[in-house]
Design an enzyme around this catalytic site. Sequence first.
Site, short mmCIF file in Angstrom:
data_model
loop_
_atom_site.label_atom_id
_atom_site.label_comp_id
_atom_site.label_asym_id
_atom_site.label_seq_id
_atom_site.Cartn_x
_atom_site.Cartn_y
_atom_site.Cartn_z
N LYS A 134 0.84 -1.20 0.00
CA LYS A 134 0.00 0.00 0.00
C LYS A 134 0.88 1.26 0.00
CE LYS A 134 -3.37 2.58 2.60
NZ LYS A 134 -4.20 2.74 3.78
N GLU A 142 10.90 -4.42 3.98
CA GLU A 142 11.01 -5.85 3.67
C GLU A 142 10.60 -6.12 2.21
OE1 GLU A 142 9.51 -4.49 6.20
OE2 GLU A 142 10.06 -5.49 8.07
N GLY A 146 -4.49 -1.42 5.15
CA GLY A 146 -3.69 -2.57 4.71
C GLY A 146 -4.33 -3.90 5.10
N ARG A 147 -4.77 -4.00 6.36
CA ARG A 147 -5.31 -5.29 6.82
C ARG A 147 -6.72 -5.55 6.30
NH1 ARG A 147 -4.04 -1.77 10.69
NH2 ARG A 147 -5.63 -0.85 12.04
N GLU A 197 -3.84 -5.58 15.30
CA GLU A 197 -3.35 -4.31 14.76
C GLU A 197 -4.45 -3.25 14.85
OE1 GLU A 197 0.01 -3.60 11.46
OE2 GLU A 197 -1.94 -3.92 10.55
N HIS A 225 -4.19 -31.29 20.45
CA HIS A 225 -3.10 -32.14 20.96
C HIS A 225 -1.94 -31.28 21.47
CE1 HIS A 225 -4.79 -36.01 19.86
NE2 HIS A 225 -5.31 -35.36 18.82
N LYS A 248 10.16 0.29 13.24
CA LYS A 248 10.67 0.61 11.89
C LYS A 248 11.65 1.77 11.97
CE LYS A 248 6.36 -0.41 9.38
NZ LYS A 248 5.34 0.19 8.54
O1 F6P Z 1 3.99 -2.57 9.57
C1 F6P Z 1 2.65 -2.87 9.57
C2 F6P Z 1 2.04 -2.52 8.27
O2 F6P Z 1 2.03 -1.16 8.14
C3 F6P Z 1 0.64 -3.11 8.10
O3 F6P Z 1 -0.34 -2.28 8.60
C4 F6P Z 1 0.58 -3.32 6.64
O4 F6P Z 1 -0.43 -4.23 6.29
C5 F6P Z 1 1.96 -3.83 6.35
O5 F6P Z 1 2.80 -3.08 7.19
C6 F6P Z 1 2.41 -3.70 4.92
O6 F6P Z 1 2.36 -2.40 4.50
P1 F6P Z 1 2.44 -2.01 2.97
O7 F6P Z 1 1.28 -2.67 2.29
O8 F6P Z 1 2.37 -0.52 2.94
O9 F6P Z 1 3.74 -2.53 2.44
#
Ligand code: F6P
Length: 542
Positions: A200, A206, A260-261, A346, A377, A506
Site C-alpha cells: 500500500k 522488507e 492494509g489489513r 493491529e 493435541h 521501523k
Molecule cells: O507494519 C505494519 C504494516 O504497516 C501493516 O499495517 C501493513 O499491512 C503492512 O505493514 C504492509 O504495509 P504495505 O502494504 O504498505 O507494504
Amino acid sequence: MRLTELAAYPTLVQHQKEIAPQRMRDWFVTESDRFERYSLQVNGILLDYSRNRINDTTLQLLLELAEQSDLKNRMIAMFKGDPINTSEQRAVLHTALRGNAVVTTSIRDMVASSKIKMQEIVEKVRSGKWVGVSGKPITHIVNIGIGGSHLGPKMALNALQDIAIKDIQCHFISSIDSAHVQDVLSLIDPTSTLFILSSKSFSTLETLTNANSILDWVTPTHREGILQEQFIAVTAQPSKAEALGIPTEHIIPFGEWVGGRYSVWSSVGLPLAIMLGYDRFTEFLAGAHAMDEHFRTAPFSQNMPVLLALLGIWYINFFDSPAHAIIPYADRLRYLIPYLQQADMESNGKSVDLNGHPISYRTGPIIFGEEGINGQHAYHQALHQGQLLIPADFILVASPTVSHHHSQHAITLASCLSQATALMQGKTANEALNDLLLAGLSQTDATNLAPHQVIAGNKPSNIIVLPRLSPDYLGALLALYEHKIFVQGVIWHINSFDQWGVELGKALLPTIHKQLQASNHSEQTIDSATAALANYLKGMSS
Ligand code: F6P
C-alpha cells in the site's frame, strides 16, 4: 463515551457477579432450547453461541451497551466514508470494494476502473496471453508483500486452493529472511513468473528489499525485461512504483481509504483473482457484501457481527479475559489465524481513546490459535485446565472440502463438538473420582489422582458453521470478523484503523542496522544492551 461511562456498564458489572458462579452445564439441563435461543443464521452461515455464560438479561444489557456507545451512527459514518480513522484523517471504505452503494461516485469510479484493470490482467494471465521476456506463458506467480499485502491473499488462496487453476503455481514472499526468499526462488523459472509487488505504502523495507533481491537474482540480460514485462505493482502510491521502473499500465492502484489489513478485497487480491478466476473473486466480494448488508441493516439483537463483538466484550471487560482463540476445524483455514491476528490485534491493540486519553479498561485481546485437530493435541490443555479464561471461536465447514474423505470429515466435526462440550461441561471432582474407581483404581489411588483430572468447565465458545468452503462463504466469514472488530473498537472508543505502534520499531531499524554493520562501535547511539548484543551478533556472523 468511553466504555466505563456508558449507563449499562455498572449494571453489567453487577450482573457479572450474579452470572459468574452459575454453570452452563446446569443451564443446559434446565434450558433445552438454548440452541434455538442463542443461535443465528445469516446468508447460510450459522453462529451457535449457546455455550456462553449469558442469559437473556446479559444479552439485553450488552445490547443496551452497544446502543449507548453510539454504534449505529458510527456504522453509518463508516459506510458513507466519513474520516473515522481520525489520527490519519482517512475514510475506512473497504466495504466500497465489495459493493457498498452508499459511497460517492468518485470512489465508485475508482473501484470500477481498478477492477477493470485487474480483470484484464487476470484473464490475460490465465489464458496464457500474458507472456514474459522469453515469450513463455506464466507458470508461477510470486507475491511480494507483507502484513495486509500478504496475509489475506495467502490465507484465501490456501482456503480455496481446490478450485484454483492448476497450470499456475502461486508463491508468497513476505519475510526478509533470505532462506525464505531462496526457498521460493528455487521453485520458479524467472522467465515465466509474474511478480506481484504488493505494498500500500510502497515504502515497506522488507517488500522493497525482497523485490530488489529478486531483480538482482535474475540474470542481467533479463533484469530490465522482467521489470518491464513481468512485474505488477499493487499500491496506493502509484508514483513510487513508477519510480522503481514499473510501467504505468502494470500498476493497479487502490485508495488510501483501504486499510492494509482490509485490503484483500482490493487489487491486493490479484494473486487470488488470478488463481481462482475473476468470477470466483467476484463471488468472494459478493459474500463479503452480503455480510456488510446484514451488518448495516439487521437489528443489533439479530446482528451476527454485533453479537460476536458483544460476547467478546463480556469476557474481556467483565471477566478479565486476556485472550481469544480462533480454532478452525478445517486444515484449509489454517492461515485464518495469522490473518485474524493482524486484523484484530493491529486494529484494537490500543491504549488511548479517540481523543488520545489513556484508557483503564482492557481493549483488544491476544488472538491466537491453530487448526483444531493439531491444537487439541497441544495448547488446548491450557484452555481446559489453565488459569485464564480464554473464550474460543470454533469454525467448522459442514461439507468436506475433499469429497472422498467423508469418514475423516465426520471425525473432524465430532472432534470440534467434543472440544466445545468439554470446555462447557468440564469434569467435577466427583465425576473424576467415580471414573477412576470405575476404571479399577483403589480408593487411595483414585483420591490422589482425581484432583489432576478435574476440569473446571464453564469455558465459553462460539461455533461458526460454513456450509462449505467456497469464495462467497469465505468472504462472508472475513467480513463478519472485520465488523466484529469494528464494533468492539466503537465500544472501547478507540481508533481501530491506525497502527502507530508498528512505526517505532521501523524507525529504530536503520540505527541498529548501522550498528550491526559498522566496523567501529565506539559511537553508541542506542542503549548499551542493544549495542552489546549487536556487537555480539556481529562477531558471531562474521
Ligand atoms: O507494519 C505494519 C504494516 O504497516 C501493516 O499495517 C501493513 O499491512 C503492512 O505493514 C504492509 O504495509 P504495505 O502494504 O504498505 O507494504
